[in-house]
Enzyme design. Structure first.
Site, short mmCIF file in Angstrom:
data_model
loop_
_atom_site.label_atom_id
_atom_site.label_comp_id
_atom_site.label_asym_id
_atom_site.label_seq_id
_atom_site.Cartn_x
_atom_site.Cartn_y
_atom_site.Cartn_z
N THR A 42 0.83 -1.20 0.00
CA THR A 42 0.00 0.00 0.00
C THR A 42 0.87 1.25 0.00
OG1 THR A 42 -1.75 -1.12 1.20
CG2 THR A 42 -1.73 1.27 1.35
N TYR A 186 -5.78 11.04 9.03
CA TYR A 186 -4.58 11.23 8.21
C TYR A 186 -4.92 11.40 6.72
CZ TYR A 186 -1.08 9.45 11.59
OH TYR A 186 -0.24 9.25 12.63
N ARG A 273 -8.37 2.09 8.39
CA ARG A 273 -7.96 0.88 7.67
C ARG A 273 -8.14 -0.32 8.61
NH1 ARG A 273 -5.29 1.67 2.97
NH2 ARG A 273 -4.27 -0.35 3.13
N ALA A 320 4.18 2.58 8.00
CA ALA A 320 5.16 1.83 7.21
C ALA A 320 6.48 1.65 7.97
CB ALA A 320 5.42 2.57 5.90
N HIS A 444 22.19 28.30 12.84
CA HIS A 444 21.39 29.50 12.58
C HIS A 444 21.62 29.93 11.14
CE1 HIS A 444 19.45 33.32 13.33
NE2 HIS A 444 20.47 33.92 12.74
P1 NAI Z 1 -7.82 7.55 10.52
O1 NAI Z 1 -8.11 6.52 11.55
O2 NAI Z 1 -6.61 8.38 10.61
O3 NAI Z 1 -9.06 8.58 10.46
C1 NAI Z 1 -10.40 8.18 10.19
C2 NAI Z 1 -11.32 9.27 10.69
O4 NAI Z 1 -12.65 8.99 10.21
C3 NAI Z 1 -11.42 9.36 12.20
O5 NAI Z 1 -11.16 10.68 12.59
C4 NAI Z 1 -12.86 8.94 12.50
O6 NAI Z 1 -13.39 9.60 13.61
C5 NAI Z 1 -13.59 9.32 11.22
N1 NAI Z 1 -14.82 8.58 10.92
C6 NAI Z 1 -15.02 7.25 11.07
N2 NAI Z 1 -16.27 6.92 10.65
C7 NAI Z 1 -16.88 8.07 10.23
C8 NAI Z 1 -18.16 8.40 9.66
N3 NAI Z 1 -19.10 7.45 9.45
N4 NAI Z 1 -18.44 9.69 9.34
C9 NAI Z 1 -17.49 10.63 9.55
N5 NAI Z 1 -16.26 10.38 10.08
C10 NAI Z 1 -15.95 9.12 10.40
O7 NAI Z 1 -7.93 6.77 9.14
P2 NAI Z 1 -7.40 7.10 7.68
O8 NAI Z 1 -7.21 8.57 7.49
O9 NAI Z 1 -8.32 6.38 6.76
O10 NAI Z 1 -5.97 6.43 7.66
C11 NAI Z 1 -5.83 5.03 7.88
C12 NAI Z 1 -4.45 4.66 8.40
O11 NAI Z 1 -3.48 4.88 7.41
C13 NAI Z 1 -4.06 5.49 9.60
O12 NAI Z 1 -4.33 4.78 10.77
C14 NAI Z 1 -2.60 5.69 9.41
O13 NAI Z 1 -1.90 4.84 10.26
C15 NAI Z 1 -2.28 5.34 7.98
N6 NAI Z 1 -1.83 6.52 7.28
C16 NAI Z 1 -0.68 7.17 7.67
C17 NAI Z 1 -0.27 8.31 7.04
C18 NAI Z 1 0.97 8.99 7.47
O14 NAI Z 1 1.73 8.42 8.22
N7 NAI Z 1 1.23 10.22 7.06
C19 NAI Z 1 -1.01 8.89 5.93
C20 NAI Z 1 -2.18 8.16 5.60
C21 NAI Z 1 -2.54 7.03 6.26
#
Ligand code: NAI
Length: 465
Positions: A42, A186, A273, A320, A444
């Site tokens: 992914t 995220y 996820r 990751a 700096h």
């Molecule tokens: P997430 O768990 O970060 O956020 C999902 C959000 O959706 C939560 O705030 C939740 O309250 C909300 N939600 C759930 N059901 C809902 C509904 N029916 N209506 C409205 N809001 C709702 O999940 P996300 O963004 O899908 O990311 C998944 C995973 O991927 C993360 O846990 C992360 O570990 C990984 N990831 C990491 C990144 C990074 O390191 N920069 C970037 C993208 C993903």
């Protein structure tokens, strides 16, 4: 039917699996890795890497749009910028291609054998793979499960038609006019921000009372402010309940119990996820679970002898770099090294605008453990380098034990702060005290001086504030 045997079999070539296989190969272990798709998982093919490419392109475009609107104090002006998303996506695909080819070459260099196809376990030592050329049976002394995770689907908004996952969003050929993002975590905020900069009218719907609920409010405030500046509408405490009859609107239940209809050309669902624990014969194994994840010990061993598990399938944080570190460790354990999971910090970075980075505990989390803490932040507003980059929004914050000044956590929000994740994690892994950071000369003019100053401020003697 063909049969092969090996010492180590890795199932899944995402960041966890491919690192494990390469390291095992380097250590002279006879290793086979099975993957149904391209190597990289992914992260490399439809996650971290392509999203960062899109975010970068959107940042660049956003900048020139601001310049063309005369909204920059830099004195630069230009006329009528345009973006051809098809070319942007082709550029992004080329980066992904180069990286996946890179992983394939690394497998070769390390002597790792790759088998492409879907793997199914027959038992803890045998899998069968449906390859293009027929069924392949692989027997191994040790097996590593690195099957990763998949996006969660909302029953009321299943993927298909206008409802898209992050994978689909990264392959769009045109910028949608109106994009509704469900979930302000995220992925939702990283991609929602990018599409807003590319010109979409973005609305974000979040069930909890605030965005990025994983982080504390102080840290996410600059992100909320920037979203407002970009014209992104954020509905918190709101839940998506389905599409309208002609699929042209998303029905959302707002915090006050009313139902509103949000017009949408695309609906991006990013509500988390889930570990991929189905479809590959987990029922043939005797594995203890920890909720929906496979339970592992501090060496990533499962409850079944000779079966390890790493990465998203084993729990939070689903990142990751955690999977990579586990993969490397497991390869070394299989080679007979004495290793166990002893990490103090798994940094987390959110590539929003501004970026957010966190290593270790927040002040709240540290206090919740019953600790008396010293905590201080240094704002980029008082940092010369930040001023010269139009990057004054945000800060670096340090939290330490009050008794011995051991650093417990470091967070930052600001432009480009993702690159601080290494310095922050190093400080925590090395057991730094506030005095160690305060006693280190920080160059700096750099934004990193805010780290130095935050530590000095926690000690009661910041100079520049
Ligand atoms: P997430 O768990 O970060 O956020 C999902 C959000 O959706 C939560 O705030 C939740 O309250 C909300 N939600 C759930 N059901 C809902 C509904 N029916 N209506 C409205 N809001 C709702 O999940 P996300 O963004 O899908 O990311 C998944 C995973 O991927 C993360 O846990 C992360 O570990 C990984 N990831 C990491 C990144 C990074 O390191 N920069 C970037 C993208 C993903």
């Amino acid at each position: 039917m063909k049969e092969i045997s090996c010492k180590l079999l890795v199932v899944g070539a995402g960041p966890g699996g491919y690192v494990c296989a390469i390291r095992a190969g380097q250590l002279g272990i006879d290793t086979v890795i099975v993957e149904r798709d391209r190597p990289g998982g992914t992260c490399l093919t439809v996650g971290c890497i392509p999203s960062k490419a899109l975010i970068h392109a959107a940042d660049e475009f956003g900048k020139v749009v601001r310049m063309s609107a005369g909204k920059t104090p830099l004195g630069i002006s230009l006329a009528d910028p345009k973006i051809d998303l098809k070319r942007t996506v082709a550029w992004k695909d080329n980066i992904v291609g180069r990286l996946t080819n890179g992983v394939t070459s690394l497998f070769k260099k390390a002597g790792v054998k790759t088998v492409y196809g879907w793997a199914t376990f027959r038992d803890g030592k045998t899998i069968e793979v449906a390859t293009e050329t027929g069924l392949q049976v692989i027997r191994a002394e040790t097996v590593v499960i690195a099957t990763g995770s998949a996006p969660v689907e909302l029953p009321s908004l299943p993927f298909g038609g206008p409802v898209i996952s992050s994978t689909d969003a990264l392959a769009l050929q045109d910028v949608p006019g109106r994009l509704v993002v469900i979930g302000a975590g995220y992925i939702g905020l990283e991609l929602g921000t990018a599409f807003a900069k590319l010109g979409a009218k973005v609305t974000v719907v979040e069930a909890l009372p605030r965005i990025l609920p994983l982080y504390d409010a102080e840290l996410t405030r600059p992100v909320a402010k920037r979203l407002a500046g970009l014209g992104v509408e954020v509905l918190t405490g709101a839940k998506a309940v389905g599409l309208g009859p002609k699929m042209e609107v998303v029905r959302v239940e707002t915090a006050d119990g009313k139902e509103v209809a949000l017009p949408a050309d695309k609906v991006l669902v990013t509500v988390g996820r889930k570990p991929l624990t189905e479809g590959w014969g987990i029922e043939e194994l005797v594995l203890d679970m920890s909720g929906k994840f496979i339970r592992i010990d501090e060496q990533c061993r499962t409850s079944m002898r000779g079966v390890f598990a790493i990465g998203d399938v084993t729990g939070e944080p689903m990142l990751a770099h955690r999977a990579m570190a586990q993969g490397e460790m497991v390869a070394e354990i299989v080679a007979g090294h004495q290793r166990s999971w002893d990490k103090r910090s798994i940094p987390a970075v959110c590539f929003t605008d501004p970026e957010v980075v966190s290593a270790g505990l927040s002040p709240e989390q540290a206090r919740a453990l019953g600790r008396e803490v010293l905590t201080a932040l240094f704002p980029f507003q008082a940092n010369g380098r930040a001023m010269t980059m139009l990057a004054e929004e945000g800060f670096i914050r340090v939290t330490a034990r009050a008794d011995n000044h051991l650093v417990l956590g470091i967070q930052a929000v600001g432009q480009g702060v993702s690159e601080f994740s290494a310095a922050f994690s190093l400080a925590i892994e090395m057991g730094a005290r506030l005095e160690d950071i305060a006693g280190t000369i920080h160059a700096h003019p750099t934004q990193s001086e805010a780290f130095h100053e935050a530590a000095m401020r926690a000690l009661g003697h910041a100079v520049h504030i």
